[in-house]
Write a protein that holds these residues in place. Structure first.
Motif, PDB file in Angstrom:
ATOM      1  N   UNK A 127      42.763   3.656 -55.957  1.00 59.81           N
ATOM      2  CA  UNK A 127      42.347   4.657 -54.402  1.00 59.81           C
ATOM      3  C   UNK A 127      40.938   5.959 -55.719  1.00 59.81           C
ATOM      4  N   UNK A 128      41.125   6.350 -56.318  1.00 62.08           N
ATOM      5  CA  UNK A 128      40.060   6.435 -57.386  1.00 62.08           C
ATOM      6  C   UNK A 128      39.144   6.046 -57.335  1.00 62.08           C
ATOM      7  N   UNK A 129      39.455   4.928 -58.014  1.00 61.37           N
ATOM      8  CA  UNK A 129      38.195   3.882 -57.530  1.00 61.37           C
ATOM      9  C   UNK A 129      37.627   3.530 -56.728  1.00 61.37           C
ATOM     10  N   UNK A 130      38.497   2.990 -55.713  1.00 61.78           N
ATOM     11  CA  UNK A 130      37.588   3.166 -54.617  1.00 61.78           C
ATOM     12  C   UNK A 130      36.746   4.037 -53.862  1.00 61.78           C
ATOM     13  N   UNK A 131      37.047   5.154 -54.577  1.00 56.05           N
ATOM     14  CA  UNK A 131      36.306   5.836 -53.776  1.00 56.05           C
ATOM     15  C   UNK A 131      35.299   6.595 -54.627  1.00 56.05           C
ATOM     16  N   UNK A 132      35.411   6.848 -55.646  1.00 56.51           N
ATOM     17  CA  UNK A 132      34.260   5.772 -57.025  1.00 56.51           C
ATOM     18  C   UNK A 132      32.853   5.051 -56.374  1.00 56.51           C
ATOM     19  N   UNK A 133      33.837   4.382 -55.804  1.00 59.88           N
ATOM     20  CA  UNK A 133      32.930   3.064 -55.237  1.00 59.88           C
ATOM     21  C   UNK A 133      32.203   3.309 -53.786  1.00 59.88           C
ATOM     22  N   UNK A 134      32.979   4.065 -53.297  1.00 60.76           N
ATOM     23  CA  UNK A 134      32.186   4.078 -51.350  1.00 60.76           C
ATOM     24  C   UNK A 134      31.222   5.235 -52.292  1.00 60.76           C
ATOM     25  N   UNK A 135      31.547   6.091 -52.540  1.00 62.56           N
ATOM     26  CA  UNK A 135      30.768   6.939 -52.948  1.00 62.56           C
ATOM     27  C   UNK A 135      29.077   6.914 -53.354  1.00 62.56           C
ATOM     28  N   UNK A 136      28.911   5.542 -54.864  1.00 61.54           N
ATOM     29  CA  UNK A 136      27.746   5.512 -55.033  1.00 61.54           C
ATOM     30  C   UNK A 136      27.383   4.385 -53.523  1.00 61.54           C
ATOM     31  N   UNK A 137      27.892   3.810 -52.893  1.00 60.65           N
ATOM     32  CA  UNK A 137      27.778   3.153 -51.774  1.00 60.65           C
ATOM     33  C   UNK A 137      26.648   3.486 -50.934  1.00 60.65           C
ATOM     34  N   UNK A 138      27.375   4.836 -51.209  1.00 57.28           N
ATOM     35  CA  UNK A 138      26.991   6.224 -49.746  1.00 57.28           C
ATOM     36  C   UNK A 138      25.858   6.346 -50.236  1.00 57.28           C
ATOM     37  N   UNK A 139      26.096   6.551 -51.655  1.00 56.98           N
ATOM     38  CA  UNK A 139      24.579   7.630 -52.780  1.00 56.98           C
ATOM     39  C   UNK A 139      23.683   7.019 -51.840  1.00 56.98           C
ATOM     40  N   UNK A 140      23.897   5.879 -52.552  1.00 58.28           N
ATOM     41  CA  UNK A 140      22.245   4.239 -52.904  1.00 58.28           C
ATOM     42  C   UNK A 140      22.008   4.047 -51.657  1.00 58.28           C
ATOM     43  N   UNK A 141      22.806   3.882 -50.082  1.00 65.16           N
ATOM     44  CA  UNK A 141      22.324   3.277 -48.641  1.00 65.16           C
ATOM     45  C   UNK A 141      21.779   4.739 -48.483  1.00 65.16           C
ATOM     46  N   UNK A 142      21.580   6.183 -48.999  1.00 68.70           N
ATOM     47  CA  UNK A 142      21.076   6.976 -48.094  1.00 68.70           C
ATOM     48  C   UNK A 142      21.691   7.329 -47.258  1.00 68.70           C
ATOM     49  N   UNK A 143      23.166   7.153 -47.021  1.00 70.24           N
ATOM     50  CA  UNK A 143      23.589   7.474 -45.402  1.00 70.24           C
ATOM     51  C   UNK A 143      24.554   8.747 -46.027  1.00 70.24           C
ATOM     52  N   UNK A 144      23.753   9.431 -46.086  1.00 67.01           N
ATOM     53  CA  UNK A 144      24.459  11.654 -46.146  1.00 67.01           C
ATOM     54  C   UNK A 144      23.530  12.169 -45.824  1.00 67.01           C
ATOM     55  N   UNK A 145      23.810  13.183 -45.165  1.00 67.42           N
ATOM     56  CA  UNK A 145      23.045  14.743 -44.911  1.00 67.42           C
ATOM     57  C   UNK A 145      22.208  14.948 -46.112  1.00 67.42           C
ATOM     58  N   UNK A 146      20.874  15.195 -46.492  1.00 63.04           N
ATOM     59  CA  UNK A 146      20.607  16.195 -47.697  1.00 63.04           C
ATOM     60  C   UNK A 146      19.021  17.042 -46.594  1.00 63.04           C
ATOM     61  N   UNK A 147      19.675  18.189 -46.912  1.00 60.68           N
ATOM     62  CA  UNK A 147      18.318  19.425 -46.153  1.00 60.68           C
ATOM     63  C   UNK A 147      16.857  18.957 -46.663  1.00 60.68           C
ATOM     64  N   UNK A 148      16.548  18.034 -48.193  1.00 61.51           N
ATOM     65  CA  UNK A 148      14.907  17.753 -47.851  1.00 61.51           C
ATOM     66  C   UNK A 148      14.546  16.288 -47.353  1.00 61.51           C
ATOM     67  N   UNK A 149      15.198  16.384 -46.121  1.00 62.80           N
ATOM     68  CA  UNK A 149      14.695  15.705 -45.488  1.00 62.80           C
ATOM     69  C   UNK A 149      14.124  16.081 -44.225  1.00 62.80           C
ATOM     70  N   UNK A 150      14.391  17.385 -44.581  1.00 60.18           N
ATOM     71  CA  UNK A 150      13.547  17.710 -43.212  1.00 60.18           C
ATOM     72  C   UNK A 150      12.515  18.962 -43.455  1.00 60.18           C
ATOM     73  N   UNK A 151      11.318  18.698 -44.909  1.00 60.36           N
ATOM     74  CA  UNK A 151      10.681  19.613 -44.985  1.00 60.36           C
ATOM     75  C   UNK A 151      10.278  20.923 -44.250  1.00 60.36           C
ATOM     76  N   UNK A 152       9.727  21.598 -44.677  1.00 60.55           N
ATOM     77  CA  UNK A 152       8.878  22.774 -44.106  1.00 60.55           C
ATOM     78  C   UNK A 152       7.987  22.500 -42.876  1.00 60.55           C
ATOM     79  N   UNK A 153       7.062  21.499 -44.150  1.00 59.11           N
ATOM     80  CA  UNK A 153       5.765  21.016 -44.207  1.00 59.11           C
ATOM     81  C   UNK A 153       6.343  19.056 -44.361  1.00 59.11           C
ATOM     82  N   UNK A 154       4.894  18.408 -43.360  1.00 59.33           N
ATOM     83  CA  UNK A 154       5.099  17.071 -44.246  1.00 59.33           C
ATOM     84  C   UNK A 154       4.001  16.567 -44.746  1.00 59.33           C
ATOM     85  N   UNK A 155       3.548  18.902 -45.524  1.00 56.34           N
ATOM     86  CA  UNK A 155       2.513  17.347 -46.486  1.00 56.34           C
ATOM     87  C   UNK A 155       3.255  18.215 -47.459  1.00 56.34           C
ATOM     88  N   UNK A 156       3.958  18.490 -47.937  1.00 56.39           N
ATOM     89  CA  UNK A 156       5.288  18.990 -49.106  1.00 56.39           C
ATOM     90  C   UNK A 156       6.197  18.256 -49.261  1.00 56.39           C
TER      91      UNK A 156
END
Length: 146
Positions: free
Chosen positions: A16-45
């Motif tokens: 199960x630990x290996x399954x967790x690591x593989x799942x996390x790698x997939x979620x990261x690779x697919x960018x299927x997570x919230x990241x505050x940098x996706x909402x910049x204060x300015x489109x110029x930045x």
């Protein structure tokens, strides 16, 4: 951002630990997570997404708010370990029987076992079985945030 739930189905594997690591790698690779940098204060930045999971966790927004995904979990607890923040705890057969009347869980039991996650920043994992009673999937679910 508050609390949010997440869930994932992955093919069954005994480690199960290996399954967790593989799942996390997939979620990261697919960018299927919230990241505050996706909402910049300015489109110029615009801020590029981190190249690694380690770089992701260096971000202050992620440290404070998490990713609202399986990436917020650090590891799978071993039998006998007490629940803790940032950990995925396997469903024990006794818990499954108490809630569903069987320890051979299927997708039909999901709605009932989801109640096993009661606190934020925690997750669970259950082995799901096919119609013949053979392990077929791992179901990870949890809550990120408070």
């Amino acid at each position: 951002m508050g609390a949010s739930g997440w869930e994932y189905y992955v093919p069954y594997q005994k480690d199960v630990a290996a399954a967790l690591e593989e799942l996390q790698a997939r979620v990261f690779r697919e960018q299927d997570y919230y990241w505050s940098g996706d909402h910049p204060l300015s489109e110029d930045d615009p801020v590029p997404r981190p190249a690694t999971i380690e770089e992701l966790w260096e971000d202050e927004g992620v440290q404070e708010e998490g990713t609202h995904s399986i990436l917020d979990m650090e590891r799978v607890l071993r039998p006998g370990e007490h629940p803790r923040v940032g950990a995925v705890r396997p469903v024990h057969p006794d818990e499954a029987c108490r809630l569903t009347g069987t320890d051979v869980l299927t997708r039909e039991h999901i709605e009932v076992i989801e109640a096993l996650v009661e606190e934020g920043w925690s997750g669970r994992v259950a082995v799901l079985h096919d119609g013949a009673g053979r392990p077929s999937e791992l179901y990870f679910w949890g809550i990120s945030g408070d």
